[in-house]
Design an enzyme around this catalytic site. Structure first.
Site, PDB file in Angstrom:
ATOM      1  N   LYS A 137     -14.203 -20.999 -77.173  1.00 55.41           N
ATOM      2  CA  LYS A 137     -14.436 -18.517 -76.841  1.00 55.41           C
ATOM      3  C   LYS A 137     -13.811 -18.402 -77.362  1.00 55.41           C
ATOM      4  O   LYS A 137     -13.633 -17.103 -78.034  1.00 55.41           O
ATOM      5  CB  LYS A 137     -15.155 -18.942 -75.425  1.00 55.41           C
TER       6      LYS A 137
ATOM      7  N   ARG B  90     -18.619 -16.002 -65.041  1.00 53.56           N
ATOM      8  CA  ARG B  90     -18.954 -17.786 -64.985  1.00 53.56           C
ATOM      9  C   ARG B  90     -19.170 -18.401 -64.003  1.00 53.56           C
ATOM     10  O   ARG B  90     -19.269 -19.191 -63.524  1.00 53.56           O
ATOM     11  CB  ARG B  90     -17.585 -18.500 -65.566  1.00 53.56           C
TER      12      ARG B  90
ATOM     13  N   ARG C 284      -4.190 -28.394 -77.266  1.00 53.78           N
ATOM     14  CA  ARG C 284      -3.570 -26.823 -77.306  1.00 53.78           C
ATOM     15  C   ARG C 284      -2.443 -26.708 -76.949  1.00 53.78           C
ATOM     16  O   ARG C 284      -1.963 -26.608 -76.789  1.00 53.78           O
ATOM     17  CB  ARG C 284      -5.064 -26.537 -76.816  1.00 53.78           C
TER      18      ARG C 284
ATOM     19  N   ARG D  58      -0.656 -25.094 -71.550  1.00 58.18           N
ATOM     20  CA  ARG D  58      -0.906 -24.558 -70.291  1.00 58.18           C
ATOM     21  C   ARG D  58      -0.661 -25.541 -70.020  1.00 58.18           C
ATOM     22  O   ARG D  58      -1.112 -26.538 -70.120  1.00 58.18           O
ATOM     23  CB  ARG D  58      -2.047 -23.514 -70.996  1.00 58.18           C
TER      24      ARG D  58
ATOM     25  N   ARG E 174     -11.856 -28.285 -64.515  1.00 59.17           N
ATOM     26  CA  ARG E 174     -12.082 -27.339 -65.113  1.00 59.17           C
ATOM     27  C   ARG E 174     -13.539 -28.009 -65.863  1.00 59.17           C
ATOM     28  O   ARG E 174     -14.787 -26.572 -65.608  1.00 59.17           O
ATOM     29  CB  ARG E 174     -11.346 -26.718 -65.981  1.00 59.17           C
TER      30      ARG E 174
HETATM   31  P1  AP5 Z   1      -9.913 -22.358 -77.388  1.00 59.98           P
HETATM   32  O1  AP5 Z   1     -10.566 -21.211 -78.088  1.00 59.98           O
HETATM   33  O2  AP5 Z   1      -8.496 -22.033 -76.643  1.00 59.98           O
HETATM   34  O3  AP5 Z   1     -11.194 -22.505 -76.071  1.00 59.98           O
HETATM   35  P2  AP5 Z   1     -12.165 -22.203 -74.837  1.00 59.98           P
HETATM   36  O4  AP5 Z   1     -13.369 -22.099 -75.668  1.00 59.98           O
HETATM   37  O5  AP5 Z   1     -11.749 -20.788 -74.819  1.00 59.98           O
HETATM   38  O6  AP5 Z   1     -11.384 -21.913 -73.761  1.00 59.98           O
HETATM   39  P3  AP5 Z   1     -10.046 -22.099 -72.518  1.00 59.98           P
HETATM   40  O7  AP5 Z   1      -9.528 -23.541 -71.801  1.00 59.98           O
HETATM   41  O8  AP5 Z   1      -9.446 -21.199 -72.687  1.00 59.98           O
HETATM   42  O9  AP5 Z   1     -11.535 -21.871 -71.876  1.00 59.98           O
HETATM   43  P4  AP5 Z   1     -11.857 -22.081 -69.926  1.00 59.98           P
HETATM   44  O10 AP5 Z   1     -12.887 -20.967 -70.257  1.00 59.98           O
HETATM   45  O11 AP5 Z   1     -10.947 -22.875 -69.447  1.00 59.98           O
HETATM   46  O12 AP5 Z   1     -10.115 -20.917 -69.963  1.00 59.98           O
HETATM   47  P5  AP5 Z   1      -9.621 -19.511 -69.306  1.00 59.98           P
HETATM   48  O13 AP5 Z   1      -8.488 -19.026 -69.679  1.00 59.98           O
HETATM   49  O14 AP5 Z   1     -10.604 -18.405 -69.354  1.00 59.98           O
HETATM   50  O15 AP5 Z   1     -10.321 -23.458 -77.857  1.00 59.98           O
HETATM   51  C1  AP5 Z   1      -9.101 -24.718 -77.366  1.00 59.98           C
HETATM   52  C2  AP5 Z   1      -9.047 -25.726 -77.891  1.00 59.98           C
HETATM   53  O16 AP5 Z   1      -9.911 -26.243 -79.304  1.00 59.98           O
HETATM   54  C3  AP5 Z   1      -7.998 -25.006 -78.984  1.00 59.98           C
HETATM   55  O17 AP5 Z   1      -6.536 -25.741 -79.780  1.00 59.98           O
HETATM   56  C4  AP5 Z   1      -8.144 -24.802 -80.549  1.00 59.98           C
HETATM   57  O18 AP5 Z   1      -7.127 -24.494 -81.764  1.00 59.98           O
HETATM   58  C5  AP5 Z   1      -9.731 -25.763 -80.529  1.00 59.98           C
HETATM   59  N1  AP5 Z   1     -10.555 -25.056 -81.742  1.00 59.98           N
HETATM   60  C6  AP5 Z   1     -11.273 -24.358 -81.099  1.00 59.98           C
HETATM   61  N2  AP5 Z   1     -12.739 -24.453 -81.925  1.00 59.98           N
HETATM   62  C7  AP5 Z   1     -12.664 -25.528 -82.357  1.00 59.98           C
HETATM   63  C8  AP5 Z   1     -13.105 -25.665 -83.671  1.00 59.98           C
HETATM   64  N3  AP5 Z   1     -14.207 -25.505 -83.793  1.00 59.98           N
HETATM   65  N4  AP5 Z   1     -13.134 -27.090 -84.229  1.00 59.98           N
HETATM   66  C9  AP5 Z   1     -11.300 -27.449 -83.837  1.00 59.98           C
HETATM   67  N5  AP5 Z   1     -11.111 -27.196 -82.940  1.00 59.98           N
HETATM   68  C10 AP5 Z   1     -11.289 -26.125 -82.455  1.00 59.98           C
HETATM   69  O19 AP5 Z   1      -9.454 -19.756 -68.024  1.00 59.98           O
HETATM   70  C11 AP5 Z   1      -8.044 -20.508 -67.028  1.00 59.98           C
HETATM   71  C12 AP5 Z   1      -8.822 -20.529 -65.828  1.00 59.98           C
HETATM   72  O20 AP5 Z   1      -8.280 -18.896 -65.200  1.00 59.98           O
HETATM   73  C13 AP5 Z   1     -10.334 -20.938 -65.066  1.00 59.98           C
HETATM   74  O21 AP5 Z   1      -9.552 -22.132 -65.236  1.00 59.98           O
HETATM   75  C14 AP5 Z   1      -9.762 -20.184 -63.564  1.00 59.98           C
HETATM   76  O22 AP5 Z   1      -9.487 -20.770 -62.922  1.00 59.98           O
HETATM   77  C15 AP5 Z   1      -9.123 -19.113 -63.747  1.00 59.98           C
HETATM   78  N6  AP5 Z   1     -10.565 -17.853 -64.781  1.00 59.98           N
HETATM   79  C16 AP5 Z   1     -10.431 -17.505 -65.749  1.00 59.98           C
HETATM   80  N7  AP5 Z   1     -11.826 -16.583 -65.684  1.00 59.98           N
HETATM   81  C17 AP5 Z   1     -12.053 -16.469 -64.592  1.00 59.98           C
HETATM   82  C18 AP5 Z   1     -13.782 -15.832 -64.063  1.00 59.98           C
HETATM   83  N8  AP5 Z   1     -14.584 -15.165 -64.713  1.00 59.98           N
HETATM   84  N9  AP5 Z   1     -13.990 -16.332 -62.528  1.00 59.98           N
HETATM   85  C19 AP5 Z   1     -13.246 -16.833 -61.778  1.00 59.98           C
HETATM   86  N10 AP5 Z   1     -12.135 -18.100 -62.467  1.00 59.98           N
HETATM   87  C20 AP5 Z   1     -11.328 -17.303 -63.475  1.00 59.98           C
END
Ligand code: AP5
Length: 218
Positions: free
Chosen positions: A15, A90, A129, A162, A173
């Site tokens: 994403k 989410r 990552r 991270r 997660r």
């Molecule tokens: P990446 O693009 O970073 O993936 P992502 O989907 O953004 O994954 P996240 O881990 O950031 O999502 P998340 O939802 O768990 O974390 P968030 O920060 O929102 O890609 C991942 C890896 O794959 C990278 O290394 C990339 O290079 C590689 N890659 C990407 N595409 C690829 C492809 N096509 N082919 C090969 N490799 C690829 O949330 C973190 C925490 O914050 C949560 O756990 C929660 O505690 C809190 N939080 C955030 N939002 C909320 C909410 N709305 N409500 C409550 N708590 C929240």
């Protein structure tokens, strides 16, 4: 009318990577709830202190805290033409709150790209990552390495792993995603705004599919 796009998918689906790729092209600010929380951890601000205990466990930060944070962010002037949301909503309560916020602006969600990726791939992606300290640019040790090890190609800042990208928290997660966020797939499908994309393809191909879907839909 403004444009609101919600990126949906499990942790590691890509994403953030895709939102970074298309935000400038669409002229929409990339709003990542996870990035905003991580900025607040640095201070740490009061919001950061609350968020840390949930993030470290791989749990969701409570809805009221998260909704208030996004409401404040969407009211800023750079969102006057809309926004590209990544990581919010989410939970069903967050989805309802977002609709109410957009109703207040006489607007609604235009499109929800859902990036689907098999679970085994997610674990490899998250544990490999690295993220840029200054602005959250995203890399992967094999799939998307920086030109110089440990250094961001775009702003030269340090790359770090991270804290929630360790195997135990990653597993938690993914479970939390299945329990609390997966119901949104049907929710948005019923509203006719969901577009499913295959995320287990090269990054550039996913971007191409995403841009094609956006051009066809908006
Ligand atoms: P990446 O693009 O970073 O993936 P992502 O989907 O953004 O994954 P996240 O881990 O950031 O999502 P998340 O939802 O768990 O974390 P968030 O920060 O929102 O890609 C991942 C890896 O794959 C990278 O290394 C990339 O290079 C590689 N890659 C990407 N595409 C690829 C492809 N096509 N082919 C090969 N490799 C690829 O949330 C973190 C925490 O914050 C949560 O756990 C929660 O505690 C809190 N939080 C955030 N939002 C909320 C909410 N709305 N409500 C409550 N708590 C929240």
């Amino acid at each position: 009318m403004s444009t609101y796009i919600v990126m949906l998918g499990p942790p590691g689906a890509g994403k953030g990577t895709q939102a970074q790729n298309i935000s400038e092209r669409l002229g929409l600010p990339h709003i990542s709830s996870g990035d905003i929380f991580r900025e607040n951890l640095k201070g740490p601000t009061d919001l950061g202190k609350v968020a840390r205990e949930y993030m470290d466990r791989g749990e969701l930060v409570p809805d009221d805290v998260t909704i208030a944070m996004i409401r404040e962010r969407l009211a800023r002037p750079d969102c006057e033409n809309g926004a590209l949301l990544d990581g919010f909503p989410r939970t069903p309560a967050q989805a309802k709150a977002l609709e109410e916020m957009l109703n207040e602006f006489d607007d609604g969600i235009d499109m929800v790209p859902y990036i689907s990726v098999p679970e085994a791939v997610l674990i490899d992606r998250l544990t490999g990552r690295s993220t840029c300290r200054a602005q959250g640019h995203i890399y992967h040790v094999r799939n998307n390495p920086p030109k110089e090890a440990g250094k961001c190609d775009i702003d030269g800042s340090e790359l770090y792993q991270r804290e929630d990208d360790n195997i135990n928290t990653v597993n938690r997660r993914i479970r939390v995603y299945m329990e609390q966020t997966e119901p949104l797939i049907d929710y948005y499908r019923q509203k006719n705004v969901l577009v499913e994309l295959r995320g287990d393809q090269p990054i550039e191909k996913v971007t191409e599919d995403l841009m094609e879907a956006i051009r066809g839909d908006l």
